[in-house]
Design an enzyme around this catalytic site. Sequence first.
Site, mmCIF file in Angstrom:
data_model
loop_
_atom_site.group_PDB
_atom_site.id
_atom_site.type_symbol
_atom_site.label_atom_id
_atom_site.label_comp_id
_atom_site.label_asym_id
_atom_site.label_seq_id
_atom_site.Cartn_x
_atom_site.Cartn_y
_atom_site.Cartn_z
ATOM 1 N N LYS A 124 36.894 48.432 45.132
ATOM 2 C CA LYS A 124 36.149 47.248 44.658
ATOM 3 C C LYS A 124 35.391 46.712 45.866
ATOM 4 O O LYS A 124 35.956 46.029 46.717
ATOM 5 C CB LYS A 124 37.138 46.205 44.126
ATOM 6 C CG LYS A 124 36.590 45.273 43.067
ATOM 7 C CD LYS A 124 35.370 44.470 43.449
ATOM 8 C CE LYS A 124 35.717 43.255 44.290
ATOM 9 N NZ LYS A 124 34.495 42.549 44.783
ATOM 10 N N GLU A 179 43.560 43.316 56.605
ATOM 11 C CA GLU A 179 42.775 43.101 57.820
ATOM 12 C C GLU A 179 41.939 41.866 57.582
ATOM 13 O O GLU A 179 41.012 41.882 56.766
ATOM 14 C CB GLU A 179 41.921 44.322 58.126
ATOM 15 C CG GLU A 179 42.774 45.434 58.690
ATOM 16 C CD GLU A 179 42.043 46.717 58.917
ATOM 17 O OE1 GLU A 179 40.812 46.752 58.771
ATOM 18 O OE2 GLU A 179 42.717 47.707 59.234
ATOM 19 N N CYS A 214 34.697 40.779 62.418
ATOM 20 C CA CYS A 214 36.051 40.225 62.530
ATOM 21 C C CYS A 214 36.542 40.244 63.973
ATOM 22 O O CYS A 214 37.314 39.399 64.382
ATOM 23 C CB CYS A 214 37.006 41.013 61.654
ATOM 24 S SG CYS A 214 36.989 42.769 62.016
ATOM 25 N N GLU A 223 37.028 30.164 62.001
ATOM 26 C CA GLU A 223 36.151 31.335 62.040
ATOM 27 C C GLU A 223 34.797 30.972 61.425
ATOM 28 O O GLU A 223 34.727 30.635 60.248
ATOM 29 C CB GLU A 223 36.786 32.487 61.247
ATOM 30 C CG GLU A 223 35.991 33.770 61.340
ATOM 31 C CD GLU A 223 36.559 34.900 60.470
ATOM 32 O OE1 GLU A 223 36.922 34.638 59.308
ATOM 33 O OE2 GLU A 223 36.619 36.036 60.975
HETATM 34 P P1 NAD Z 1 36.389 37.736 51.126
HETATM 35 O O1 NAD Z 1 37.855 37.620 51.346
HETATM 36 O O2 NAD Z 1 35.679 36.606 50.519
HETATM 37 O O3 NAD Z 1 36.064 38.991 50.198
HETATM 38 C C1 NAD Z 1 36.508 40.291 50.534
HETATM 39 C C2 NAD Z 1 36.684 41.082 49.250
HETATM 40 O O4 NAD Z 1 37.730 40.506 48.492
HETATM 41 C C3 NAD Z 1 35.455 41.096 48.346
HETATM 42 O O5 NAD Z 1 35.317 42.381 47.779
HETATM 43 C C4 NAD Z 1 35.814 40.094 47.286
HETATM 44 O O6 NAD Z 1 35.179 40.315 46.049
HETATM 45 C C5 NAD Z 1 37.313 40.314 47.151
HETATM 46 N N1 NAD Z 1 38.079 39.196 46.592
HETATM 47 C C6 NAD Z 1 37.813 37.868 46.662
HETATM 48 N N2 NAD Z 1 38.764 37.162 46.000
HETATM 49 C C7 NAD Z 1 39.657 38.062 45.522
HETATM 50 C C8 NAD Z 1 40.858 37.951 44.781
HETATM 51 N N3 NAD Z 1 41.341 36.774 44.382
HETATM 52 N N4 NAD Z 1 41.533 39.078 44.473
HETATM 53 C C9 NAD Z 1 41.074 40.285 44.864
HETATM 54 N N5 NAD Z 1 39.935 40.444 45.555
HETATM 55 C C10 NAD Z 1 39.233 39.354 45.898
HETATM 56 O O7 NAD Z 1 35.768 38.128 52.542
HETATM 57 P P2 NAD Z 1 34.230 38.300 52.922
HETATM 58 O O8 NAD Z 1 33.606 36.951 53.003
HETATM 59 O O9 NAD Z 1 33.631 39.341 52.033
HETATM 60 O O10 NAD Z 1 34.347 38.942 54.369
HETATM 61 C C11 NAD Z 1 34.422 38.208 55.555
HETATM 62 C C12 NAD Z 1 35.866 38.118 56.041
HETATM 63 O O11 NAD Z 1 36.407 39.420 56.244
HETATM 64 C C13 NAD Z 1 35.986 37.416 57.391
HETATM 65 O O12 NAD Z 1 37.060 36.525 57.387
HETATM 66 C C14 NAD Z 1 36.255 38.556 58.363
HETATM 67 O O13 NAD Z 1 36.903 38.187 59.546
HETATM 68 C C15 NAD Z 1 37.065 39.468 57.509
HETATM 69 N N6 NAD Z 1 37.045 40.834 58.057
HETATM 70 C C16 NAD Z 1 38.161 41.302 58.697
HETATM 71 C C17 NAD Z 1 38.173 42.575 59.266
HETATM 72 C C18 NAD Z 1 39.393 43.083 59.998
HETATM 73 O O14 NAD Z 1 39.457 44.290 60.250
HETATM 74 N N7 NAD Z 1 40.361 42.269 60.350
HETATM 75 C C19 NAD Z 1 37.028 43.375 59.187
HETATM 76 C C20 NAD Z 1 35.902 42.867 58.544
HETATM 77 C C21 NAD Z 1 35.930 41.597 57.982
#
Ligand code: NAD
Length: 513
Positions: free
Chosen positions: A199, A274, A308, A407
Site C-alpha cells: 500500500k 521505521e 527520516c 520533526e
Molecule cells: P504517514 O505515516 O502519514 O504515512 C505513511 C503510510 O502510512 C502511507 O502509505 C499512509 O497512507 C499510511 N497510513 C496512514 N494512516 C494509516 C493507518 N491508520 N493504517 C495503515 N496505514 C496508514 O507518513 P508520511 O507522511 O507518508 O511519511 C513521512 C514520515 O515517514 C516521517 O515521519 C518520516 O520520518 C518517516 N520516515 C521514516 C523512515 C525511516 O526509515 N525511519 C524513512 C522514511 C520516512
Amino acid sequence: MDKPTPKSANLFQANRDRAAPLLKKLRADGIGHMIDGKIVPSISGETFETKSPVDGATLASVARGNAEDIDRAATAAALAFKSWRDMAPAMRRKLLHRVADAIEDNADDIAVLECIDTGQAYRFMAKAAIRAAENFRFFADRCAEARDGLNTPSDEHWNVSTRVPIGPVGVITPWNTPFMLSTWKIAPALAAGCTVVHKPAEWSPVTADLLAKLAKQAGVPDGVLNTVHGYGEEAGKALTEHPAIKAIGFVGESATGSAIMKQGAPTLKRVHFELGGKNPVIVFDDADLDRALDAVVFMIYSLNGERCTSSSRLLIQASSAEKFIEKLTARVKALKVGHPLDPATEIGPLIHERHLAKVCSYFDVARQEGAVVAVGGKAHDGPGGGHYVQPTLVTGATAKMRVAQEEVFGPFLTVIPFREETDAIEIANDVRYGLTGYVWTNDMGRALRVADALEAGMIWLNSENVRHLPTPFGGMKASGIGRDGGDYSFDFYMETKHVSLARGTHKIQKLGI
Ligand code: NAD
C-alpha cells in the site's frame, strides 16, 4: 541563483522531453491496483487524483482502494504463497535479478516520474532507481541462505534451527523517495519467500504502479506482488487488520505506527516500524570543520529535508559556533531552489500543500519561541508556482523549544550551541526520537564515548549517512521497532523454527506403569 550551464540546460530539457510522453500516458491510463497479476479498478469504482507538487497539475486518476480491494489482494497473496515459498531459491533469485534488470532498463523514466510526483530534485533521484535495483540484487543473492539457521547440539539431541517465510505480508510506505524505500521492504520480503500486498502513500502512487508492472514483466508470478492504492485510513487500515496478512513492514510517522499497532492487535500482527526522527549532528571544535560543514548541509538540505535520517539539529561546540554558523549561513543562502527536473536544482517543491503549510508553520513557532530565523523562513515563488519553500536556518535555539524537539521534515535546520561533551550528549538524547546520530571530532576516544552514549539506532562518526545494505537500519524510542538490512530483514519476514532429533539414547520418563 546561478545561471544554468549549457550542459545542465540540455539535461533539463532532455528530462522534460523524457517526462512529457510518460505523463501523457499516465493521464490517459490512470493508475489501477495490481491484484493477482492484473491491473484492476477499485470494486467501488472510486478514484482520487494525484497532483504534481511542481504546478498542482493532475498527474493521474488513481484507484481508491478500500477493505474489499485489500481482501482481494490479500486472498491473491495467500493463494500465491505456497508455490512462491516452495520455489527453488535459485529460481527466485533469477526472477528477482530480472526485476533488478527491468528497474535498471527503466531507470531514467523512474527518475523523472519520481521527480514530478514527489518534487524531489533530479540530482538525487537520478540514482534512486539504481539503488532500488541494488536492493533487489542484494537480497536476490541471499535467497538460498535466507533459510539458514544454527546447529546447537546437546548431549542427547541434535538441534538445528531453520527459517521459514512467515506468510503473506503487508508493506506500507511513505511518500519521501517512495520507489527506493518500497524496494527496500519488498525485495527482502520476496527473497524470504513471502508474498506481498503493498500500500504505497496516496501522495506518491506513480512509481509504485511502475514497480508492480516491472515485476510482472520480469516474470514474478501473479499474486506474489500486489499493489493496492488508497488512503491510509481506508486501504492501509484494512491491510493491517486482514487476517491473512501475517506481518506489516511500515515506514512512516510515529503516530501512524501507534495506530497500526492497535489496528493489528486483534490479529496479532508482527510489526516492523521505521518512523520519524529529530537527529542530532554534533560538531566538536577539534573536528575537520570543512568536512563537517559539507555533511551538515547535505544531511538536512538534500532530498528537500524530507528524509527520516536528516540531521535536523546541529549541536555545535560554543567555541566554534560563530565561525561555523557564518559559513553555514552563506551555504544555506546559496542553495538552489528550483524545478525538480533541472539538474542544477538542490531543493525542489515539497510533496503537498498540506506539508508545505506544516513546514511553514514552524517559521512562526521559531519566532514565537525566541529563536532567530537566520536564513529563509518563507514559502518560495518557484517555477510552476508549486509548493516551494526557502531553505531555512534557525539559530539561537535551546533544547526544549519545539523547533528542537519536533520533526519538521523539510529543509529546516535548528542550531543549538553546547559547551562540553556531556552537555552535547544530554541535548542530543533529550528528544522522543532515536533514529540516527552524527558526530564530528578528531578525538577517537570521544567519538566512541559519544557513539556509545547516544540513544539512536545508527551512528555515523565523521561521516554523513552512507547506507551499506548488510548493516542494521532502524531506530530506537519513537523512531521505530526492528531493523532492516542483510539478515535482520530475514529475521522479520521469517519464522525461526527449531527442530530437535534425538540420538535415541536418552531416558524417557515412564508414567502409568
Ligand atoms: P504517514 O505515516 O502519514 O504515512 C505513511 C503510510 O502510512 C502511507 O502509505 C499512509 O497512507 C499510511 N497510513 C496512514 N494512516 C494509516 C493507518 N491508520 N493504517 C495503515 N496505514 C496508514 O507518513 P508520511 O507522511 O507518508 O511519511 C513521512 C514520515 O515517514 C516521517 O515521519 C518520516 O520520518 C518517516 N520516515 C521514516 C523512515 C525511516 O526509515 N525511519 C524513512 C522514511 C520516512
